[in-house]
Write an enzyme that holds these catalytic residues in place. Structure first.
Site, PDB file in Angstrom:
ATOM      1  N   THR A  69       0.916  -1.130  -0.136  1.00 16.79           N
ATOM      2  CA  THR A  69      -0.130   0.204   0.173  1.00 16.79           C
ATOM      3  C   THR A  69       0.734   1.112  -0.050  1.00 16.79           C
ATOM      4  O   THR A  69       1.935   1.233   0.541  1.00 16.79           O
ATOM      5  CB  THR A  69      -0.780   0.094   1.255  1.00 16.79           C
ATOM      6  OG1 THR A  69      -1.643  -1.309   1.418  1.00 16.79           O
ATOM      7  CG2 THR A  69      -1.972   1.029   1.101  1.00 16.79           C
ATOM      8  N   GLN A 119     -34.134 -11.690  27.592  1.00 13.25           N
ATOM      9  CA  GLN A 119     -34.146 -12.174  26.737  1.00 13.25           C
ATOM     10  C   GLN A 119     -33.338 -11.432  25.382  1.00 13.25           C
ATOM     11  O   GLN A 119     -33.038 -12.407  24.680  1.00 13.25           O
ATOM     12  CB  GLN A 119     -35.461 -12.537  26.195  1.00 13.25           C
ATOM     13  CG  GLN A 119     -36.091 -13.743  27.184  1.00 13.25           C
ATOM     14  CD  GLN A 119     -37.225 -14.293  26.631  1.00 13.25           C
ATOM     15  OE1 GLN A 119     -38.222 -13.719  25.770  1.00 13.25           O
ATOM     16  NE2 GLN A 119     -37.797 -15.566  27.244  1.00 13.25           N
ATOM     17  N   ALA A 179     -21.742   1.570  29.494  1.00 10.66           N
ATOM     18  CA  ALA A 179     -20.831   2.678  29.632  1.00 10.66           C
ATOM     19  C   ALA A 179     -19.256   1.828  29.826  1.00 10.66           C
ATOM     20  O   ALA A 179     -18.434   2.046  29.382  1.00 10.66           O
ATOM     21  CB  ALA A 179     -21.160   3.410  30.500  1.00 10.66           C
ATOM     22  N   GLU A 203      -5.812  -6.688   3.927  1.00 11.20           N
ATOM     23  CA  GLU A 203      -5.788  -7.778   3.090  1.00 11.20           C
ATOM     24  C   GLU A 203      -6.981  -7.849   2.248  1.00 11.20           C
ATOM     25  O   GLU A 203      -7.700  -8.910   1.840  1.00 11.20           O
ATOM     26  CB  GLU A 203      -5.797  -9.097   4.053  1.00 11.20           C
ATOM     27  CG  GLU A 203      -4.878  -9.138   5.213  1.00 11.20           C
ATOM     28  CD  GLU A 203      -3.624  -9.132   4.881  1.00 11.20           C
ATOM     29  OE1 GLU A 203      -3.172  -9.334   3.778  1.00 11.20           O
ATOM     30  OE2 GLU A 203      -2.760  -8.654   5.828  1.00 11.20           O
TER      31      GLU A 203
HETATM   32  C1  FAD Z   1      -3.906  -1.269  10.652  1.00  5.32           C
HETATM   33  C2  FAD Z   1      -3.475  -1.523   9.115  1.00  5.32           C
HETATM   34  C3  FAD Z   1      -2.280  -2.536   8.844  1.00  5.32           C
HETATM   35  C4  FAD Z   1      -2.147  -2.349   7.530  1.00  5.32           C
HETATM   36  N1  FAD Z   1      -0.910  -3.024   7.197  1.00  5.32           N
HETATM   37  C5  FAD Z   1      -0.589  -2.991   5.932  1.00  5.32           C
HETATM   38  C6  FAD Z   1       0.735  -3.595   5.495  1.00  5.32           C
HETATM   39  O1  FAD Z   1       1.213  -4.263   6.345  1.00  5.32           O
HETATM   40  N2  FAD Z   1       1.050  -3.685   4.370  1.00  5.32           N
HETATM   41  C7  FAD Z   1       0.403  -2.975   3.318  1.00  5.32           C
HETATM   42  O2  FAD Z   1       0.916  -2.951   2.131  1.00  5.32           O
HETATM   43  N3  FAD Z   1      -0.791  -2.314   3.579  1.00  5.32           N
HETATM   44  C8  FAD Z   1      -1.198  -2.309   4.804  1.00  5.32           C
HETATM   45  N4  FAD Z   1      -2.497  -1.866   5.222  1.00  5.32           N
HETATM   46  C9  FAD Z   1      -3.184  -1.030   4.186  1.00  5.32           C
HETATM   47  C10 FAD Z   1      -4.199  -1.702   3.730  1.00  5.32           C
HETATM   48  O3  FAD Z   1      -4.109  -2.905   2.832  1.00  5.32           O
HETATM   49  C11 FAD Z   1      -5.100  -0.931   2.946  1.00  5.32           C
HETATM   50  O4  FAD Z   1      -5.662   0.295   3.959  1.00  5.32           O
HETATM   51  C12 FAD Z   1      -6.195  -1.594   2.173  1.00  5.32           C
HETATM   52  O5  FAD Z   1      -5.688  -2.040   1.142  1.00  5.32           O
HETATM   53  C13 FAD Z   1      -7.467  -0.510   1.619  1.00  5.32           C
HETATM   54  O6  FAD Z   1      -6.659   0.527   0.833  1.00  5.32           O
HETATM   55  P1  FAD Z   1      -7.017   2.056   1.145  1.00  5.32           P
HETATM   56  O7  FAD Z   1      -6.928   2.317   2.623  1.00  5.32           O
HETATM   57  O8  FAD Z   1      -5.955   2.810   0.506  1.00  5.32           O
HETATM   58  O9  FAD Z   1      -8.423   2.293   0.779  1.00  5.32           O
HETATM   59  P2  FAD Z   1      -9.069   2.572  -0.720  1.00  5.32           P
HETATM   60  O10 FAD Z   1      -8.597   1.727  -1.529  1.00  5.32           O
HETATM   61  O11 FAD Z   1      -8.798   4.210  -0.825  1.00  5.32           O
HETATM   62  O12 FAD Z   1     -10.373   2.547  -0.624  1.00  5.32           O
HETATM   63  C14 FAD Z   1     -11.441   3.497   0.361  1.00  5.32           C
HETATM   64  C15 FAD Z   1     -12.590   2.554   0.593  1.00  5.32           C
HETATM   65  O13 FAD Z   1     -13.265   2.498  -0.949  1.00  5.32           O
HETATM   66  C16 FAD Z   1     -13.813   1.183  -1.129  1.00  5.32           C
HETATM   67  N5  FAD Z   1     -13.284   0.929  -2.475  1.00  5.32           N
HETATM   68  C17 FAD Z   1     -12.206   1.056  -3.259  1.00  5.32           C
HETATM   69  N6  FAD Z   1     -12.244   0.930  -4.389  1.00  5.32           N
HETATM   70  C18 FAD Z   1     -13.749   0.359  -4.640  1.00  5.32           C
HETATM   71  C19 FAD Z   1     -14.365  -0.161  -5.616  1.00  5.32           C
HETATM   72  N7  FAD Z   1     -14.129  -0.341  -6.948  1.00  5.32           N
HETATM   73  N8  FAD Z   1     -15.678  -0.457  -5.457  1.00  5.32           N
HETATM   74  C20 FAD Z   1     -16.389  -0.374  -4.465  1.00  5.32           C
HETATM   75  N9  FAD Z   1     -15.663   0.313  -3.243  1.00  5.32           N
HETATM   76  C21 FAD Z   1     -14.166   0.635  -3.312  1.00  5.32           C
HETATM   77  C22 FAD Z   1     -12.774   0.547  -0.151  1.00  5.32           C
HETATM   78  O14 FAD Z   1     -13.477  -0.907   0.211  1.00  5.32           O
HETATM   79  C23 FAD Z   1     -12.695   1.273   1.019  1.00  5.32           C
HETATM   80  O15 FAD Z   1     -14.017   1.075   1.702  1.00  5.32           O
HETATM   81  C24 FAD Z   1      -2.870  -1.398   6.597  1.00  5.32           C
HETATM   82  C25 FAD Z   1      -3.873  -0.829   6.947  1.00  5.32           C
HETATM   83  C26 FAD Z   1      -4.248  -0.757   8.225  1.00  5.32           C
HETATM   84  C27 FAD Z   1      -5.644  -0.042   8.612  1.00  5.32           C
END
Ligand code: FAD
Lengths: 82, 385
Positions: free
Chosen positions: B125, B274, B336, B359
């Protein structure tokens, strides 16, 4: 295993992803938009499980994967050296 | 068909439980607050053989089969989602080298990764590129005897401490994977703090400034870095995360059972209301369903069946949604108290949300799963006509 059997099994596997009956044996599969990681990994696992061989890093060459003929060729070579 | 753990798997599961209860759970809150995982804990995992769990014995690993490894991930996830992410990303690097590394790379790195002498990190990323991962902007230029790598990676779990990174960059405009050592000239990391969850996962940005990467550090071949190398890593990552979600959800359930047996409102224990029973029942059923999906993915992994890729994606999708909902309800049940740091459920909720993003986000899994659904459907139609 004969070349025909390998081709049949390969076509049957590819049929999960594309209309294999409409594809020529030497037609470029990636032009059909198949080069994504999900397909790529499933293809590797298919070759290994079905034909009991190992796809190595040296085999990572589009020429081994980009058509039905290419995949059959790879499998045939793998079986011969297994 | 038989869905039952073997006596050896049960024995291992008991051992993993005891381990996390002794060494991980008691410290998890502190590590979350300090946003730090002490090296001693990482070393303890290494001594147990957990960092080398999936590595073949010939390289000093434990060669653990997939179900037992899943049970390990479940227990670590039950204790600390942050620590689970160490097992995840370290394993992603191990798996990529095992699967696509050259003989020299395997000899050079796997024994060190297995013993915990070095820690692996996964750098896909970037600030501008997340879900559309094959479009990373980091660039590698091929020279006669080395690659010149420049790029910026973000959100890299354990990036603050990992020694060896699997980095995906464009080489000739094609996604390509490289092994990059922390000590490489031009490589530096910048800690990322104050995240919602995974607070002790020691995230970092990686700054790769004209690093000279030896030719032998290319993994696989140019152009296969996303489809095959990251593909292998992410499949492993999804498997770990799916199991970790089951563990985290189990922790939510256990906390909720405990709390509702103790707390009285309207003259009786919460457990006697329940509407609370409804929530508890749903938790139990949802966790069981997720665990069964994980078992299925694990069995397919053990047999090397191509279906494992889809089934792992399905397990990850379901388990991460499931844990998010369950953690939300666990906080609800605690009222709370659930919002205070005197109880662990607020941490569980913060960590659970992350599971839906890493992932491959839930949306990415939905896209894949729906595509698979249409492919299978159309295939059946063609067969029947
Ligand atoms: C705690 C943490 C640990 C991480 N560790 C690693 C790591 O070790 N190595 C690494 O490489 N990365 C890591 N990441 C990054 C992670 O893999 C990315 O955050 C993830 O792949 C999503 O990418 P983004 O955050 O850029 O979101 P974006 O890709 O910008 O997406 C934003 C939102 O839009 C949605 N979206 C995007 N495209 C579409 C589409 N075509 N259709 C519908 N919805 C869409 C996504 O689902 C998301 O909800 C980590 C992230 C976190 C938060």
């Amino acid at each position: 295993m004969t070349a025909d059997e390998i081709t049949e099994k390969t076509k049957s596997f590819l049929g999960k992803f594309i209309k294999v009956e409409e594809i020529q044996a030497d037609e470029d599969l990636f032009a059909a938009g198949l080069l994504n990681s999900l397909f790529a990994m499933q293809l590797v696992l298919f070759v290994e499980k079905e034909f009991n061989c190992k796809v190595e890093n040296d085999d990572l060459d589009l020429k081994n994967f980009n058509s039905i003929n290419a995949i059959v060729g790879l499998i045939t070579r793998k079986i011969a050296t297994a | 068909m038989q869905i039952e753990l073997t006596p050896q798997q049960i024995e291992q599961q008991t051992y993993f439980k005891t381990f996390v209860e002794e060494y991980v759970i008691p410290q998890a809150k502190l590590h979350d607050q300090q946003q730090h995982t002490p090296p001693e804990l990482i070393q303890r995992l290494a001594q147990q053989g957990y960092l080398g769990a999936i590595i073949p014995k010939e390289y000093g690993g434990g060669e653990m089969e997939a179900i037992t490894f899943g049970l390990l991930c479940e227990q670590i996830g039950r204790a600390s989602a942050s620590l689970l992410s160490l097992l995840t990303v370290h394993g992603m690097v191990c798996q990529s080298i095992m699967r696509w590394g050259s003989a020299e790379q395997k000899q050079q790195w796997l024994p060190k990764l297995a013993s915990g002498e070095i820690i692996g990190g996964f750098g896909l990323t970037e600030p501008n590129i997340g879900s559309d991962a094959k479009s990373v902007e980091s660039v590698a230029i091929a020279h006669d005897d080395h690659y010149q790598l420049t790029g910026h990676k973000k959100w890299i779990s354990f990036g603050q401490v990992a020694d060896l990174f699997l980095i995906i960059a464009q080489c000739d405009n094609k996604p390509t994977a490289f092994l990059v050592e922390r000590k490489t000239a031009g490589f530096s990391t910048k800690p990322i703090n104050n995240l919602l969850g995974f607070r002790s996962a020691m995230l970092a940005e990686l700054i790769i400034d004209n690093c000279m990467i030896q030719k032998q550090n290319l993994v696989g071949r140019i152009g296969f870095g996303f489809s095959h190398i990251a593909g292998t890593a992410l499949d492993h990552g999804r498997y770990c995360v799916a199991w970790g979600c089951v563990g985290l959800a189990q922790a939510c359930l256990e906390a909720s059972l405990h709390y509702t047996k103790d707390r009285k409102q309207f003259g009786t224990f919460l457990s006697n209301h329940q509407l609370i029973q409804h929530i508890i029942a749903d938790m139990i059923v949802q966790i069981k369903a997720a665990r069964l999906l994980c078992y299925q993915a694990g069995c397919l992994k053990n047999s090397g069946d191509p279906a494992l890729i889809m089934e792992t994606s399905i397990a990850k999708y379901f388990a991460s949604q499931m844990v998010s909902k369950i953690a939300d309800n666990a906080v609800q049940i605690h009222g709370a108290n659930g919002c205070s740091d005197e109880y662990p459920v607020q941490r569980y909720l913060r960590d659970a949300k992350i599971m839906e993003i890493i992932e491959g986000s839930s949306q990415m899994q939905q896209i894949i799963i729906a595509k698979y659904g249409y492919q299978s459907f159309l295939r059946e139609m063609r067969k029947n006509h």
